[in-house]
Design a protein around this motif. Sequence first.
Motif, PDB file in Angstrom:
ATOM      1  N   GLN A  18      45.903  31.976  59.596  1.00 21.08           N
ATOM      2  CA  GLN A  18      47.032  31.252  58.997  1.00 21.08           C
ATOM      3  C   GLN A  18      47.278  31.632  57.543  1.00 21.08           C
ATOM      4  N   SER A  19      46.300  32.318  56.924  1.00 20.12           N
ATOM      5  CA  SER A  19      46.510  32.753  55.535  1.00 20.12           C
ATOM      6  C   SER A  19      46.990  34.201  55.465  1.00 20.12           C
ATOM      7  N   SER A  20      47.356  34.777  56.632  1.00 23.42           N
ATOM      8  CA  SER A  20      47.650  36.215  56.623  1.00 23.42           C
ATOM      9  C   SER A  20      49.001  36.566  56.024  1.00 23.42           C
ATOM     10  N   VAL A  21      49.964  35.659  56.078  1.00 22.89           N
ATOM     11  CA  VAL A  21      51.269  35.894  55.439  1.00 22.89           C
ATOM     12  C   VAL A  21      51.801  34.567  54.931  1.00 22.89           C
TER      13      VAL A  21
ATOM     14  N   ILE B  93      39.635  21.391  48.277  1.00 24.87           N
ATOM     15  CA  ILE B  93      40.275  22.407  49.106  1.00 24.87           C
ATOM     16  C   ILE B  93      40.695  23.563  48.218  1.00 24.87           C
ATOM     17  N   ASP B  94      40.459  24.789  48.679  1.00 25.29           N
ATOM     18  CA  ASP B  94      40.928  25.955  47.927  1.00 25.29           C
ATOM     19  C   ASP B  94      42.171  26.511  48.617  1.00 25.29           C
TER      20      ASP B  94
ATOM     21  N   LEU C 139      45.763  26.244  53.768  1.00 28.27           N
ATOM     22  CA  LEU C 139      46.386  26.816  54.967  1.00 28.27           C
ATOM     23  C   LEU C 139      45.681  26.353  56.234  1.00 28.27           C
ATOM     24  N   GLU C 140      44.410  26.012  56.118  1.00 29.09           N
ATOM     25  CA  GLU C 140      43.719  25.386  57.263  1.00 29.09           C
ATOM     26  C   GLU C 140      44.302  24.004  57.522  1.00 29.09           C
TER      27      GLU C 140
ATOM     28  N   VAL D  64      47.349  23.085  56.796  1.00 25.45           N
ATOM     29  CA  VAL D  64      48.680  23.307  57.373  1.00 25.45           C
ATOM     30  C   VAL D  64      48.564  23.579  58.872  1.00 25.45           C
ATOM     31  N   SER D  65      47.602  24.408  59.223  1.00 22.41           N
ATOM     32  CA  SER D  65      47.401  24.743  60.633  1.00 22.41           C
ATOM     33  C   SER D  65      47.080  23.488  61.447  1.00 22.41           C
ATOM     34  N   PHE D  66      46.235  22.625  60.869  1.00 19.12           N
ATOM     35  CA  PHE D  66      45.881  21.368  61.533  1.00 19.12           C
ATOM     36  C   PHE D  66      47.131  20.499  61.736  1.00 19.12           C
ATOM     37  N   LEU D  67      47.954  20.363  60.697  1.00 20.79           N
ATOM     38  CA  LEU D  67      49.152  19.510  60.787  1.00 20.79           C
ATOM     39  C   LEU D  67      50.118  20.055  61.846  1.00 20.79           C
ATOM     40  N   GLU D  68      50.240  21.385  61.881  1.00 21.90           N
ATOM     41  CA  GLU D  68      51.168  21.990  62.841  1.00 21.90           C
ATOM     42  C   GLU D  68      50.711  21.748  64.281  1.00 21.90           C
ATOM     43  N   GLU D  69      49.396  21.864  64.497  1.00 17.60           N
ATOM     44  CA  GLU D  69      48.885  21.677  65.850  1.00 17.60           C
ATOM     45  C   GLU D  69      48.873  20.206  66.255  1.00 17.60           C
ATOM     46  N   LYS D  70      48.416  19.366  65.340  1.00 18.97           N
ATOM     47  CA  LYS D  70      48.237  17.947  65.665  1.00 18.97           C
ATOM     48  C   LYS D  70      49.573  17.232  65.828  1.00 18.97           C
TER      49      LYS D  70
END
Lengths: 339, 86
Positions: free
Chosen positions: A186-189, B35-36, B41-42, B44-50
């Motif tokens: 998810q950090s790739s772009v 969070i760094d 972005l982790e 963000v990924s969680f929010l998108e999936e959940k």
Amino acid sequence: MRLCTNCVLPETFPGIRFDDEGRCSFCQKYVGSESQERARERFREKFLKILEETETEGSYRALVAYSGGKDSTYTLMMLKEQFGLKVLAITLDHGFVSPMAVKNIRHVTAALDIDHMTIRPGETALRNVFAGSMSAGIYPMKALERASSICNSCMNLVKSFLLKTAIEMNVPLVVYGWSPGQAPLQSSVFKTNASMIRQMHKAMTQPIRNMVGDRLSGFLLEERHFEKGSEQGEDRFPYLVNPLAFSGYDEQRILEKVRKIGWVDPKDTDSNSTNCLLNSFANQVHLKQYGFHPYAFEIAGLVREGYMTREEGIKKLSTPSDVKVIEYVRKKLGFAAYT
Amino acid sequence: MDLNTVIRQFIVENFLFGEDGHLSDEMSFLESGIIDSTGILELVSFLEEKFGIAVADEELVPENLDSISNVAAYLTRKIGSAGLPV
């Protein structure tokens, strides 16, 4: 020590739990290779769309963080040969670059006919940063999951310098050669922006400022870079791209490709680096302070995604570093014996 | 389970290794170093999936993502209170 039966993460890794079959909590959450492949394709398409939108004449399309290691060398090759981008490679000479990596940087940038810039901050300031980074608690545990404290300091300096340079030179992309295990897909772009980077930057660079004051501030983002409407202001924040995360990752294929343009394997680096002598010492310190190898998370990710076998991963993490190199770094940083 | 609790659970499990110690709803993830850049972005990924949403690049700002309260407010604007997970 107990290891996950699927990847290579040890029981000492922060927050890890195991199920009845001995699989770690990270493997249990893994969504599977098919889902990852679809996601990789989405990010690749996003990257291609950005290339269309950011087409410019004359100036560089991308700044590339170029360590001289195999992954950033391969990334340079991809950008030049597959995507036809005009790039500027930037190397931080932190005083511990393997002599062979220095030769590789020269050969590769010449072979690819790529513009290249080396930055070399004052030696004393850098040594103070690396030595200061050995104190526990400089960075939050989350940052230390993926890299040693010394690596974090070094990478934060590089990240800030590349953002600053991209803004000042109006370059739309900043590219890194992180492996899929080092940087999640998810950090790739993604597009950076002033308000988010301003917040992140404080946490990234405050440890460096605490160690050496403003001595390295010429290499870091400044307030003017965040200001709206200024010539070097907020609307120039670039996209960050990690092509290896969405392109698939085959270490042997990467090695074969880069060797064809004159890249030679250094013999003095540890099994997890192909450019940095500092790494052996940084790994040893991290292992002793936190009880797990700083490359364990990266290697576990590569094993989980099928880019490396579990046996290969265990070998990478257990191969001892050259004691002479560790001693060389220790003495240069001015430390008493660290065992 | 309300939004704040769902977000707190994710942060505590993934970034604080199960110990929520001093994490308040208003605490800045980035300034406090919880969070760094990769961690955001982790999240963000969680929010998108959940929550089945797509977080656009221009929405990657501290006002939306830099504390439990900010994330909850952003989600409420994005999906409405009816979209709360159980």
